[in-house]
Design an enzyme around this catalytic site. Structure first.
Site, PDB file in Angstrom:
ATOM      1  N   GLY A  70       0.790  -1.221   0.000  1.00  0.00           N
ATOM      2  CA  GLY A  70       0.000   0.000   0.000  1.00  0.00           C
ATOM      3  C   GLY A  70       0.821   1.269   0.000  1.00  0.00           C
ATOM      4  N   THR A  71       1.937   1.267   0.723  1.00  0.00           N
ATOM      5  CA  THR A  71       2.760   2.477   0.785  1.00  0.00           C
ATOM      6  C   THR A  71       3.329   2.835  -0.579  1.00  0.00           C
ATOM      7  OG1 THR A  71       3.337   2.186   3.111  1.00  0.00           O
ATOM      8  CG2 THR A  71       4.858   3.481   1.773  1.00  0.00           C
ATOM      9  N   ASN A 148      -8.070   3.975   8.682  1.00  0.00           N
ATOM     10  CA  ASN A 148      -7.409   2.839   9.311  1.00  0.00           C
ATOM     11  C   ASN A 148      -7.524   2.828  10.832  1.00  0.00           C
ATOM     12  OD1 ASN A 148      -5.596   5.145   8.548  1.00  0.00           O
ATOM     13  ND2 ASN A 148      -4.232   4.157  10.015  1.00  0.00           N
ATOM     14  N   GLN A 176      -7.448  -0.366   3.693  1.00  0.00           N
ATOM     15  CA  GLN A 176      -8.262  -0.945   4.764  1.00  0.00           C
ATOM     16  C   GLN A 176      -9.590  -1.507   4.258  1.00  0.00           C
ATOM     17  OE1 GLN A 176      -7.674  -1.451   8.051  1.00  0.00           O
ATOM     18  NE2 GLN A 176      -5.585  -0.665   7.859  1.00  0.00           N
ATOM     19  N   HIS A 198      -1.752  -7.974   2.653  1.00  0.00           N
ATOM     20  CA  HIS A 198      -1.742  -8.465   4.029  1.00  0.00           C
ATOM     21  C   HIS A 198      -2.889  -7.945   4.876  1.00  0.00           C
ATOM     22  CE1 HIS A 198      -0.059  -5.082   6.593  1.00  0.00           C
ATOM     23  NE2 HIS A 198       0.128  -4.585   5.383  1.00  0.00           N
ATOM     24  N   THR A 234      11.973  -7.144 -10.647  1.00  0.00           N
ATOM     25  CA  THR A 234      11.519  -8.521 -10.824  1.00  0.00           C
ATOM     26  C   THR A 234      10.252  -8.758 -10.016  1.00  0.00           C
ATOM     27  OG1 THR A 234      13.786  -9.274 -11.132  1.00  0.00           O
ATOM     28  CG2 THR A 234      12.152 -10.942 -10.543  1.00  0.00           C
ATOM     29  N   CYS A 321       1.756   1.851  11.932  1.00  0.00           N
ATOM     30  CA  CYS A 321       2.843   2.685  11.399  1.00  0.00           C
ATOM     31  C   CYS A 321       3.257   3.773  12.381  1.00  0.00           C
ATOM     32  CB  CYS A 321       2.418   3.312  10.074  1.00  0.00           C
ATOM     33  SG  CYS A 321       2.050   2.093   8.800  1.00  0.00           S
TER      34      CYS A 321
END
Length: 386
Positions: A70-71, A148, A176, A198, A234, A321
């Site tokens: 997400g970041t 979040n 979220q 995740h 990759t 975070c």
């Protein structure tokens, strides 16, 4: 029994997802960009995942680009749109995730101007506020789908309509929300959308960015020609395959799981609200099904969290975070809470493995701990209340 109630921070990888991923570590291990047989087999897994993600959000496979999470997706969307424009104005909200806020702050240092819209007491920004903030040089609007910390769902469709009417690219951080509430990029009127595996029982370190056909943004990663020459590096084939499997499973079970989590969240919030001087943060109805953010006046949330941890119950005091920060939640402060109220807030986020009996245990133990902490707290005036 260990009870995990921090699913907004991360979820476990579903066993079904892990099973799908395993062959891509040691059997179908080729580089998905290679032209030989091993590469082609790996590419089949990537292509399937691209279709699975696209189907989950109402997009086309060609509009899905895989990232590290997400970041990166947020950074790419915002910096990509800004760098393409060269200069101009960006609109976002004051309660976005750090991945959005700090990206916007970095662009301010580069000469861009950013408007950080205020939110109401429920953590929502109004479409009218977005419209009022528009300027002739606005190059991007970025508003999260769901918060979040408090779970409040934003009026994304209406905000997207404002952006569409004015021909401005619209990005939403749906990290979220994805896998938990229905998402349709066309109904939402979004041009860019970020997700992370995740958060819906997929692997860590992999995500995706939806880029609507015709929406132009600059490259974020330079190097090879992967992802149609838009994102070098990759491909993490096992992770991408896991992302695809996880979001497909989440969408299949969404209605049933939404109802189940919402019932457990109601049970939890109602049980905890029986305590005096306790209140729920976030919108009462327009919120993620498993999110319960509650302020317990007169105590420090960190103390409650640590005591619950000793009882085998995992919760949080806000975004993972921000772990380690002694400052009160900026999200809650922007919603109008005092420093003391914000410091007293605990986030409980429910997931697939949680049961009604677990919720009842959490209610009982939380109540006991709050009463004990208040009895020794100089912050709580009504020490006799139970």
């Amino acid at each position: 029994m260990e009870i995990y109630l921090d699913h907004a921070a991360t979820t476990y990888t579903d066993k079904k997802v892990l099973k799908v991923m395993m062959p891509y570590f040691s059997e179908t291990f080729g580089n998905a960009s290679s032209l030989h047989g091993f590469g082609r087999e790996a590419q089949k897994g990537v292509a399937k995942a691209r279709s699975q993600v696209a189907d989950a959000i109402g997009a086309k496979p060609a509009e899905i680009y895989f990232t590290s999470g997400g970041t990166e997706s947020d950074n790419w969307a915002i910096k990509g749109a800004a760098l393409l424009a060269g200069k101009g104005h960006i609109i976002t909200t004051s309660v976005e995730h750090h991945a959005v806020l700090e990206t916007c702050e970095s662009l301010e240092k580069a000469g861009f101007e950013v408007t950080y819209l205020t939110v109401d007491k429920d953590g929502r920004v109004s479409p009218e506020a977005v419209r009022a903030a528009l300027r002739s040089d606005t190059v991007l609007i970025s508003v999260m789908t769901a918060n979040n910390e408090v779970g409040t769902i934003m009026p994304i469709k209406q905000i997207g309509a404002v952006a569409k009417e004015n021909g401005i690219p619209f990005h939403t951080d749906a990290v979220q929300a994805a896998g938990h509430i229905p998402l349709d990029v066309n109904d939402m009127n979004v041009d860019l959308l970020s997700i992370s595996a995740h958060k819906f029982y997929g692997p860590k370190g992999v995500g995706a960015l939806y880029i609507r056909t015709g929406t132009k943004i600059e490259k974020f990663m330079h190097g090879g020609a992967q992802e149609r020459e838009q994102r070098a590096g990759t491909l993490d084939t096992p992770g991408i395959v896991g992302l695809g499997a996880a979001i497909e499973l989440a969408v299949q079970d969404m209605d049933k799981e939404y109802e189940r989590e919402a019932k457990l969240a109601k049970r939890l919030s109602e049980g905890l609200l029986e305590l005096p001087k306790v209140f729920l943060n976030g919108h009462k109805t327009d919120r993620l099904p498993g999110n319960v953010n509650i302020s317990f006046e007169g105590i420090e949330a960190e103390a409650l969290m640590l005591h619950l941890d000793l009882e085998g119950i995992s919760v949080s005091t806000g975004s993972a975070c921000s772990s380690g920060s002694t400052n009160p939640s900026y999200v809650l402060r922007k919603m109008g809470l005092t420093n003391e109220q914000a410091r007293a807030a605990v986030r409980f986020t429910i997931g697939r493995r949680n049961t009604a009996s677990q919720i009842d245990e959490v209610i009982e133990k939380t109540k006991d701990i709050v009463v004990r902490l208040r009895s020794i707290s100089p912050l709580f005036a009504d020490k006799g209340e139970r």
